[in-house]
Design an enzyme around this catalytic site. Sequence first.
Site, PDB file in Angstrom:
ATOM      1  N   LYS A 112     -20.122  57.929  35.353  1.00 38.19           N
ATOM      2  CA  LYS A 112     -20.815  56.805  34.717  1.00 38.19           C
ATOM      3  C   LYS A 112     -20.189  55.520  35.210  1.00 38.19           C
ATOM      4  CE  LYS A 112     -24.184  56.378  31.712  1.00 38.19           C
ATOM      5  NZ  LYS A 112     -25.316  57.299  31.573  1.00 38.19           N
TER       6      LYS A 112
HETATM    7  P1  NAD Z   1     -33.099  50.292  28.322  1.00 32.61           P
HETATM    8  O1  NAD Z   1     -32.151  49.182  28.590  1.00 32.61           O
HETATM    9  O2  NAD Z   1     -34.319  50.421  29.158  1.00 32.61           O
HETATM   10  O3  NAD Z   1     -33.582  50.226  26.795  1.00 32.61           O
HETATM   11  C1  NAD Z   1     -32.719  50.158  25.704  1.00 32.61           C
HETATM   12  C2  NAD Z   1     -33.561  49.773  24.501  1.00 32.61           C
HETATM   13  O4  NAD Z   1     -32.767  49.821  23.334  1.00 32.61           O
HETATM   14  C3  NAD Z   1     -34.154  48.382  24.561  1.00 32.61           C
HETATM   15  O5  NAD Z   1     -35.477  48.400  24.080  1.00 32.61           O
HETATM   16  C4  NAD Z   1     -33.288  47.582  23.588  1.00 32.61           C
HETATM   17  O6  NAD Z   1     -33.973  46.470  23.034  1.00 32.61           O
HETATM   18  C5  NAD Z   1     -33.013  48.652  22.565  1.00 32.61           C
HETATM   19  N1  NAD Z   1     -31.868  48.385  21.709  1.00 32.61           N
HETATM   20  C6  NAD Z   1     -30.646  47.895  22.031  1.00 32.61           C
HETATM   21  N2  NAD Z   1     -29.879  47.821  20.940  1.00 32.61           N
HETATM   22  C7  NAD Z   1     -30.629  48.262  19.908  1.00 32.61           C
HETATM   23  C8  NAD Z   1     -30.412  48.447  18.534  1.00 32.61           C
HETATM   24  N3  NAD Z   1     -29.241  48.132  17.973  1.00 32.61           N
HETATM   25  N4  NAD Z   1     -31.406  48.957  17.795  1.00 32.61           N
HETATM   26  C9  NAD Z   1     -32.581  49.267  18.341  1.00 32.61           C
HETATM   27  N5  NAD Z   1     -32.850  49.139  19.635  1.00 32.61           N
HETATM   28  C10 NAD Z   1     -31.887  48.639  20.403  1.00 32.61           C
HETATM   29  O7  NAD Z   1     -32.228  51.635  28.355  1.00 32.61           O
HETATM   30  P2  NAD Z   1     -32.737  53.130  28.578  1.00 32.61           P
HETATM   31  O8  NAD Z   1     -32.596  53.452  30.009  1.00 32.61           O
HETATM   32  O9  NAD Z   1     -34.018  53.323  27.879  1.00 32.61           O
HETATM   33  O10 NAD Z   1     -31.578  53.952  27.827  1.00 32.61           O
HETATM   34  C11 NAD Z   1     -31.610  54.161  26.416  1.00 32.61           C
HETATM   35  C12 NAD Z   1     -30.655  55.286  26.070  1.00 32.61           C
HETATM   36  O11 NAD Z   1     -31.055  56.457  26.764  1.00 32.61           O
HETATM   37  C13 NAD Z   1     -29.200  55.062  26.449  1.00 32.61           C
HETATM   38  O12 NAD Z   1     -28.376  55.697  25.512  1.00 32.61           O
HETATM   39  C14 NAD Z   1     -29.088  55.748  27.790  1.00 32.61           C
HETATM   40  O13 NAD Z   1     -27.754  56.120  28.096  1.00 32.61           O
HETATM   41  C15 NAD Z   1     -29.970  56.952  27.531  1.00 32.61           C
HETATM   42  N6  NAD Z   1     -30.488  57.607  28.730  1.00 32.61           N
HETATM   43  C16 NAD Z   1     -31.220  56.934  29.649  1.00 32.61           C
HETATM   44  C17 NAD Z   1     -31.729  57.606  30.755  1.00 32.61           C
HETATM   45  C18 NAD Z   1     -32.612  56.923  31.775  1.00 32.61           C
HETATM   46  O14 NAD Z   1     -33.121  57.624  32.667  1.00 32.61           O
HETATM   47  N7  NAD Z   1     -32.860  55.654  31.687  1.00 32.61           N
HETATM   48  C19 NAD Z   1     -31.445  58.957  30.931  1.00 32.61           C
HETATM   49  C20 NAD Z   1     -30.704  59.639  29.960  1.00 32.61           C
HETATM   50  C21 NAD Z   1     -30.244  58.931  28.859  1.00 32.61           C
END
Ligand code: NAD
Length: 422
Positions: A112
């Site tokens: 990471k």
């Molecule tokens: P992103 O930046 O696209 O979206 C994150 C979202 O969370 C945004 O809409 C933001 O406004 C919201 N957010 C932030 N703080 C918040 C809060 N306190 N309450 C509610 N909403 C809040 O990120 P992402 O890529 O969608 O990742 C989201 C999660 O999924 C993370 O934990 C990431 O590690 C995990 N993840 C992502 C992927 C991927 O392919 N992008 C894969 C596996 C896991």
Amino acid sequence: MKQPIPQEFDTPTYRDVLSQFDAAAEWFCLDTNIWKRLRLPQRALCVTMPIRMDNGDVHVFQGFRVQHDSSLGPTKGGVRYHPGVNLGEVAALAMNMTWKCALVGLPYGGAKGGIGCNPKSMSRRELQRLTRRYTAEIFPLIGPDHDIPAPDVGTNEQVMAWMMDTYSQQRGYAVPGVVTGKPICIGGSLGREEATGRGVVYVAIEAMKHLGISIEGATAAVQGFGNVGSIAARFLSETGIKVIGVSDSTCGIYNSRGLDIQDVIAYKKDRHTLEGYPDGEMISNEELLELECTILVPSALSGQITEDNAGRLRCRMVVEGANNPTTREGDEVLKEMGIFVVPDILANSGGVIVSYFEWVQDLQKYFWKEREINERLQEIIITAFNRVIRFSVSENIVMRRASMSIAIKRLADAHLARGLYP
Ligand code: NAD
């Protein structure tokens, strides 16, 4: 295992991830030497980056890249841009990636990266300078055979394009396989952008079948409306599940009749916030988590379901789109309440599965059709889900413990076969 956590990694997220591993390792009677090794990352790099901001000032940012374990292959994991990023959190997320890749059978270890910054308040030019400098600083650690970054919170395909370009400029030729989640025009994969959300919905549907819940009348609430949350919400509603609430960092919106997710996506794209959305009632993020629904999909940040709020959850199941959304104490409460939890390492593995496809396509220089990608994703994730279910039922353990145990077994076999160096 009663060994202290080194101070540099000791953060709440690291403690949570480690406590899940320790509990599973103890239950599994894991070889103590392998247990000791897997409690700590293999490599951790801290970098500082002076960046000229648009107003002429120079700001020094701090960044990290952590590789947890490379016994199964190159390491793989996203890059996070968020003000709260620190070494312990990045190390915890790297460890989680190791379990995830091992669980679904990918030839990768976990890694990471992250930078402590607020991408929402930075210009495109500032973000590009920061990304290029970060890539240059972690250059010795990354590469298609070493460690392959991908997008995570606060990063996207544009950031991956800048990383790929910076790495390729240093090498002197195009190296698409150094990152995944990049634009299709430079070697990205069809279906990668939707992969995590798609995978979340595949496992949610399997979990419903397992619990005997029909799609008709089922409802969902999704926390976080970024890549994972918005796409999961879209596929849930396309499947016929009524999505009654979604939220982002500004607020939540609720509509008992079901939200028109395509319309919410268009609104968010236009305004960059859910605030003021006309066809729903404004609710807080806390209220969103506590909505009565069939499926709750936390898809934002870590530590959202805790001992303080877990007891107020009114869902039938939690499908963890985010990484580590549930604290150890919160998890205990969910267990006592009988809420079925599909853990993060299984539920959100769709992203790394299609990242793996992207990397394979880049190395082969031969690209697949979208249908093929989605079918292979579905096959891998559902096979993994069914293995976890069978193990969980036969051993009478929860899904998280079963998932961790399957992952640990694969890693233990690899470590024992390879032995110690020197
Ligand atoms: P992103 O930046 O696209 O979206 C994150 C979202 O969370 C945004 O809409 C933001 O406004 C919201 N957010 C932030 N703080 C918040 C809060 N306190 N309450 C509610 N909403 C809040 O990120 P992402 O890529 O969608 O990742 C989201 C999660 O999924 C993370 O934990 C990431 O590690 C995990 N993840 C992502 C992927 C991927 O392919 N992008 C894969 C596996 C896991």
